[in-house]
Design a protein around this motif. Structure first.
Motif, PDB file in Angstrom:
ATOM      1  N   GLY A 197       0.948  -1.132  -0.111  1.00  0.00           N
ATOM      2  CA  GLY A 197      -0.061  -0.056   0.086  1.00  0.00           C
ATOM      3  C   GLY A 197       0.719   1.239  -0.160  1.00  0.00           C
ATOM      4  N   ALA A 198       0.490   2.488   0.335  1.00  0.00           N
ATOM      5  CA  ALA A 198       0.960   3.749   0.433  1.00  0.00           C
ATOM      6  C   ALA A 198       2.120   3.647   1.296  1.00  0.00           C
ATOM      7  CB  ALA A 198       0.016   4.585   0.623  1.00  0.00           C
ATOM      8  N   THR A 199       1.985   2.961   2.613  1.00  0.00           N
ATOM      9  CA  THR A 199       3.167   2.924   3.364  1.00  0.00           C
ATOM     10  C   THR A 199       4.272   2.240   2.676  1.00  0.00           C
ATOM     11  OG1 THR A 199       1.764   3.202   5.136  1.00  0.00           O
ATOM     12  CG2 THR A 199       3.690   2.341   5.644  1.00  0.00           C
ATOM     13  N   ALA A 200       4.002   1.010   2.251  1.00  0.00           N
ATOM     14  CA  ALA A 200       5.192   0.418   1.576  1.00  0.00           C
ATOM     15  C   ALA A 200       5.691   1.192   0.509  1.00  0.00           C
ATOM     16  CB  ALA A 200       4.473  -0.786   1.093  1.00  0.00           C
ATOM     17  N   ALA A 201       4.766   1.760  -0.569  1.00  0.00           N
ATOM     18  CA  ALA A 201       5.366   2.594  -1.453  1.00  0.00           C
ATOM     19  C   ALA A 201       6.242   3.577  -1.084  1.00  0.00           C
ATOM     20  CB  ALA A 201       4.368   2.957  -2.409  1.00  0.00           C
ATOM     21  N   THR A 202       6.176   4.149   0.159  1.00  0.00           N
ATOM     22  CA  THR A 202       6.910   5.236   0.753  1.00  0.00           C
ATOM     23  C   THR A 202       8.310   4.605   1.083  1.00  0.00           C
ATOM     24  OG1 THR A 202       4.939   6.549   1.223  1.00  0.00           O
ATOM     25  CG2 THR A 202       7.129   7.194   2.396  1.00  0.00           C
ATOM     26  N   ILE A 203       8.183   3.715   2.105  1.00  0.00           N
ATOM     27  CA  ILE A 203       9.383   3.038   2.693  1.00  0.00           C
ATOM     28  C   ILE A 203      10.231   2.459   1.843  1.00  0.00           C
ATOM     29  CG2 ILE A 203      10.194   1.166   4.068  1.00  0.00           C
ATOM     30  CD1 ILE A 203       7.608   1.971   5.761  1.00  0.00           C
ATOM     31  N   VAL A 204       9.874   1.782   0.493  1.00  0.00           N
ATOM     32  CA  VAL A 204      10.633   1.205  -0.223  1.00  0.00           C
ATOM     33  C   VAL A 204      11.809   1.923  -0.834  1.00  0.00           C
ATOM     34  CG1 VAL A 204      10.750  -0.270  -2.473  1.00  0.00           C
ATOM     35  CG2 VAL A 204       9.240  -0.806  -0.758  1.00  0.00           C
ATOM     36  N   THR A 222      -1.139  -3.571  -6.125  1.00  0.00           N
ATOM     37  CA  THR A 222      -1.757  -2.440  -5.825  1.00  0.00           C
ATOM     38  C   THR A 222      -1.667  -1.586  -7.193  1.00  0.00           C
ATOM     39  OG1 THR A 222      -1.422  -2.211  -3.210  1.00  0.00           O
ATOM     40  CG2 THR A 222      -1.736  -0.211  -4.406  1.00  0.00           C
ATOM     41  N   PHE A 223      -2.584  -0.726  -7.357  1.00  0.00           N
ATOM     42  CA  PHE A 223      -2.463   0.418  -8.568  1.00  0.00           C
ATOM     43  C   PHE A 223      -1.715   1.258  -7.933  1.00  0.00           C
ATOM     44  CE2 PHE A 223      -6.549  -1.414  -9.799  1.00  0.00           C
ATOM     45  CZ  PHE A 223      -6.108  -1.810 -11.162  1.00  0.00           C
ATOM     46  N   PHE A 224      -0.446   1.524  -8.639  1.00  0.00           N
ATOM     47  CA  PHE A 224       0.405   2.937  -8.340  1.00  0.00           C
ATOM     48  C   PHE A 224       0.414   3.933  -9.539  1.00  0.00           C
ATOM     49  CE2 PHE A 224       2.439  -1.035  -6.425  1.00  0.00           C
ATOM     50  CZ  PHE A 224       2.706  -0.395  -5.127  1.00  0.00           C
ATOM     51  N   PHE A 225       0.322   5.117  -8.757  1.00  0.00           N
ATOM     52  CA  PHE A 225       0.251   6.311  -9.599  1.00  0.00           C
ATOM     53  C   PHE A 225       1.310   7.301  -9.506  1.00  0.00           C
ATOM     54  CE2 PHE A 225      -3.214   9.962 -10.089  1.00  0.00           C
ATOM     55  CZ  PHE A 225      -3.488   9.655 -11.569  1.00  0.00           C
ATOM     56  N   ALA A 226       2.118   7.460 -10.652  1.00  0.00           N
ATOM     57  CA  ALA A 226       3.158   8.334 -10.600  1.00  0.00           C
ATOM     58  C   ALA A 226       2.747   9.766 -10.939  1.00  0.00           C
ATOM     59  CB  ALA A 226       4.210   8.077 -11.388  1.00  0.00           C
ATOM     60  N   ARG A 227       3.201  10.604  -9.947  1.00  0.00           N
ATOM     61  CA  ARG A 227       2.935  12.009 -10.481  1.00  0.00           C
ATOM     62  C   ARG A 227       3.925  12.821  -9.810  1.00  0.00           C
ATOM     63  NH1 ARG A 227       0.208  11.341 -13.369  1.00  0.00           N
ATOM     64  NH2 ARG A 227      -2.362  11.734 -13.754  1.00  0.00           N
ATOM     65  N   GLU A 275      -6.441   0.324 -17.986  1.00  0.00           N
ATOM     66  CA  GLU A 275      -5.569   0.262 -19.180  1.00  0.00           C
ATOM     67  C   GLU A 275      -4.537   1.667 -18.938  1.00  0.00           C
ATOM     68  OE1 GLU A 275      -3.477  -1.345 -22.075  1.00  0.00           O
ATOM     69  OE2 GLU A 275      -4.931  -2.276 -20.761  1.00  0.00           O
ATOM     70  N   MET A 276      -5.335   2.780 -18.613  1.00  0.00           N
ATOM     71  CA  MET A 276      -4.441   3.903 -18.469  1.00  0.00           C
ATOM     72  C   MET A 276      -3.438   4.000 -17.357  1.00  0.00           C
ATOM     73  SD  MET A 276      -7.937   6.626 -18.808  1.00  0.00           S
ATOM     74  CE  MET A 276      -6.704   7.840 -17.944  1.00  0.00           C
ATOM     75  N   LEU A 277      -3.844   3.324 -16.370  1.00  0.00           N
ATOM     76  CA  LEU A 277      -2.855   3.348 -15.226  1.00  0.00           C
ATOM     77  C   LEU A 277      -1.741   2.330 -15.622  1.00  0.00           C
ATOM     78  CD1 LEU A 277      -5.243   3.024 -12.189  1.00  0.00           C
ATOM     79  CD2 LEU A 277      -3.683   5.075 -12.706  1.00  0.00           C
ATOM     80  N   ILE A 278      -2.000   1.146 -16.097  1.00  0.00           N
ATOM     81  CA  ILE A 278      -0.943   0.312 -16.403  1.00  0.00           C
ATOM     82  C   ILE A 278      -0.029   0.792 -17.502  1.00  0.00           C
ATOM     83  CG2 ILE A 278      -0.584  -2.043 -17.580  1.00  0.00           C
ATOM     84  CD1 ILE A 278      -3.131  -3.009 -16.078  1.00  0.00           C
ATOM     85  N   GLU A 279      -0.544   1.491 -18.406  1.00  0.00           N
ATOM     86  CA  GLU A 279       0.032   1.962 -19.486  1.00  0.00           C
ATOM     87  C   GLU A 279       1.131   3.351 -19.042  1.00  0.00           C
ATOM     88  OE1 GLU A 279       0.770   0.645 -22.686  1.00  0.00           O
ATOM     89  OE2 GLU A 279      -0.410  -0.831 -21.690  1.00  0.00           O
ATOM     90  N   ALA A 280       0.438   3.833 -18.032  1.00  0.00           N
ATOM     91  CA  ALA A 280       1.203   4.923 -17.713  1.00  0.00           C
ATOM     92  C   ALA A 280       2.488   4.355 -16.672  1.00  0.00           C
ATOM     93  CB  ALA A 280       0.436   5.829 -16.496  1.00  0.00           C
ATOM     94  N   GLN A 304      -9.834   0.136  -3.996  1.00  0.00           N
ATOM     95  CA  GLN A 304      -8.885   0.408  -2.802  1.00  0.00           C
ATOM     96  C   GLN A 304      -7.988   1.743  -3.085  1.00  0.00           C
ATOM     97  OE1 GLN A 304      -6.619  -3.172  -1.582  1.00  0.00           O
ATOM     98  NE2 GLN A 304      -8.460  -4.366  -1.820  1.00  0.00           N
ATOM     99  N   ARG A 305      -7.244   2.247  -2.365  1.00  0.00           N
ATOM    100  CA  ARG A 305      -6.572   3.559  -2.428  1.00  0.00           C
ATOM    101  C   ARG A 305      -5.504   3.379  -3.596  1.00  0.00           C
ATOM    102  NH1 ARG A 305      -7.227   8.201   0.086  1.00  0.00           N
ATOM    103  NH2 ARG A 305      -5.162   8.871  -0.576  1.00  0.00           N
ATOM    104  N   LEU A 306      -5.471   4.446  -4.615  1.00  0.00           N
ATOM    105  CA  LEU A 306      -4.358   4.375  -5.501  1.00  0.00           C
ATOM    106  C   LEU A 306      -3.011   4.772  -4.657  1.00  0.00           C
ATOM    107  CD1 LEU A 306      -5.880   6.329  -8.518  1.00  0.00           C
ATOM    108  CD2 LEU A 306      -5.658   3.869  -8.034  1.00  0.00           C
ATOM    109  N   ALA A 307      -1.978   4.138  -4.875  1.00  0.00           N
ATOM    110  CA  ALA A 307      -0.621   4.490  -4.191  1.00  0.00           C
ATOM    111  C   ALA A 307       0.015   5.449  -5.003  1.00  0.00           C
ATOM    112  CB  ALA A 307       0.056   3.227  -3.778  1.00  0.00           C
ATOM    113  N   LEU A 308       0.308   6.705  -4.332  1.00  0.00           N
ATOM    114  CA  LEU A 308       0.880   7.694  -5.425  1.00  0.00           C
ATOM    115  C   LEU A 308       2.497   7.466  -5.041  1.00  0.00           C
ATOM    116  CD1 LEU A 308       0.511  10.393  -6.708  1.00  0.00           C
ATOM    117  CD2 LEU A 308       0.425  11.510  -4.204  1.00  0.00           C
TER     118      LEU A 308
END
Length: 499
Positions: A197-204, A222-227, A275-280, A304-308
């Motif tokens: 989740g979001a915590t793991a995506a921050t810690i890694v 999890t769906f990840f969302f790069a911004r 498809e948009m999320l995966i292709e991004a 579930q939450r998108l992990a930013l």
């Protein structure tokens, strides 16, 4: 309170405040701002069981801790955000310190004050609240006309951690993000982060900067969302010396519009959004990375939450070989790491159990009304803000798909409008009450898994209040609905009983 009503007697050893706010995090500090602005002559105090302000931002000390929402919407509507869109914990705490200083709230906040019980008396028309001093062990009593629960939604003291076979024989260090030790040195160590989740995506990515290697072990993707960490439009506006409040409002609207569109797609065109999320993600990952296996969940986007990922930092760590992803379940811990169900051995010196938290209903406070314990599992929410049959008590619960603070601001405005309406009516008590037409209303779980089904939500269903099938007895609506609906709430629609 009208002059014709007999005033309740308060013991000289019992302190009384007009409004008692429980929690000094984002919700409680925001509520205090609205109270002071709207009712400058009304007394209030803020109690918090933690050592300092900030709630989750004080509790969490793990590497890289940051927001997973943009600060133009996670920040308050009334105070411009001047930094990067994605902010560190320290930057958020500094922002809260500014609000506390500007509103002169420091003297109103009492830390290490844990509320244990709250008892309503209809005869006295007020709450009696028992408080345990965490530092001295002293027991205090306060009374209040209105209780405002802003304590957040999870158990700060006890995180969620599953039971795994063999954990007791692991010779390395095991740590949960919610209980991060100050002296943990992971430099040059092999790290396994359990969770996705979001915590793991921050810690890694944060630990990967100095660790020998970091492996994210996830049971399911999890769906990840790069911004970008800083929005390009914010940089443009600041370069033009646009006033901070203008920049704040413009960026706030831009992020809200983007969030509204993603939410709409998640319901109306989930396959297109997937498809948009995966292709991004694809161009940000190694060519041979198995996105279908590791980053394509079985659930609908936003179920579930998108992990930013600010600037795609975790993807960068994977590209550079500093981090990797394993999608599997745990068979057992070993002396030197973890063996997965497929037989893979993951060597580890440090294991981070980023497995989430448990919801804690109203901070674990034991409520009674006229001597009867309140069983919240048999009660119904009123607009996600009050509880049926519980007088003079409001609470703040934010959004799952949008920033928590967007709803905290809306709830603060609604509660203040309700307090003013009570004054206008000469009422000292307000109770959400089912109307005759609601008598046979079907009761539903507080959360619908078809709508949102994160683990911490599903684990809590049996101990939470209910919702109905009609207004005003529903909650977990979207910001797109509530930003116009809550300010327009009719406070005389017979769902609130005034006395």
């Amino acid at each position: 309170m009208t002059a014709t009503l007999e005033q309740p007697v308060v013991s000289p050893t019992t302190e009384h405040v007009d409004v008692l706010v429980v929690g000094a995090g984002i919700s409680g500090i925001g509520a205090a701002h609205h109270l002071k602005e709207r009712f400058p002559d009304r007394s209030f105090a803020i109690l918090d069981a933690l050592d300092d302000r900030g709630g989750t931002w004080w509790t969490h000390r793990y590497p890289g801790v940051r927001s997973d929402s943009d600060l133009f919407t996670f920040g308050y509507r009334f105070k411009p955000w001047r930094g990067a869109s994605i902010a560190t914990s320290a930057e958020i705490l500094s922002y809260l310190d500014e609000v506390i200083a500007e509103d002169d709230l420091a003297g109103r906040i009492r830390y290490r004050h844990r509320v244990t019980t709250a008892s309503w008396s209809s005869a006295e028309r007020r709450w009696t609240v028992q408080v345990a001093r965490e530092d001295t062990g002293e027991e205090l009593t306060l009374t209040t006309d209105f209780l405002w629960m802003c304590q957040g939604y999870y158990d700060h003291g006890q995180p969620y951690r599953p039971e795994w076979p063999g954990l007791d024989r692991f010779r390395g260090v095991v740590v949960h993000p919610q209980q991060w030790p100050d002296d943990l040195d992971h430099a040059g160590k092999r790290v396994v982060v359990i969770g996705s989740g979001a915590t793991a995506a921050t810690i890694v990515p944060a630990m990967a900067e100095t660790a020998a290697h970091v492996t994210m072990l996830q049971r399911s993707p999890t769906f990840f969302f790069a911004r970008p960490r800083t929005h390009e439009l914010a940089e443009t506006l600041r370069a033009l010396d646009v006033p901070d409040d203008w920049t704040h409002e413009i960026l706030r609207r831009a992020y809200i519009a983007e969030g509204d569109e993603i939410t709409r797609l998640s319901f109306e065109s989930p396959d297109e959004l997937r498809e948009m999320l995966i292709e991004a993600m694809r161009p940000l990952l190694p060519e041979d990375f198995d996105i279908a296996k590791h980053f394509s969940p079985t659930y609908r986007p936003w179920q579930q939450r998108l992990a930013l990922l600010p600037d795609g930092d975790m993807f960068a760590a994977i590209r550079e070989g500093k981090a990797s992803v394993v999608t599997d379940t745990i068979e057992t811990f070993t002396e030197t790491g973890i063996r997965t169900s497929s037989g893979e051995e993951l060597a580890a010196d440090v294991v981070v159990t980023a497995t989430g938290f448990d919801l804690c209903l109203f901070g674990g406070v034991a409520f009674t009304v006229d001597g009867e314990p309140v069983d919240f599992t048999s009660r119904v929410t009123w607009r996600g803000t009050m509880i049926s049959g519980v007088p003079n008590m409001a609470y703040v619960f934010g959004y799952f798909r949008a920033s928590w603070t967007l709803r905290a601001d809306l709830v603060s405005e609604l509660v203040c409008r309700l307090l003013a309406h009570m004054d206008e009516r000469g009422a000292t008590t307000v109770v959400p009450t089912l109307r005759p037409e609601d008598a046979d209303m079907p009761l539903r779980p507080w959360a619908d898994p078809e709508n949102f089904n994160s683990g911490y939500v599903m684990r809590s269903v049996d101990r939470m209040f209910k919702q109905g099938d009609r207004e005003p007895w529903t909650h977990l609506l979207e910001y797109a609905e509530e930003r116009t609906a809550l300010p327009a709430v009719d406070l005389d629609d017979k769902s609130l009983a005034y006395r």
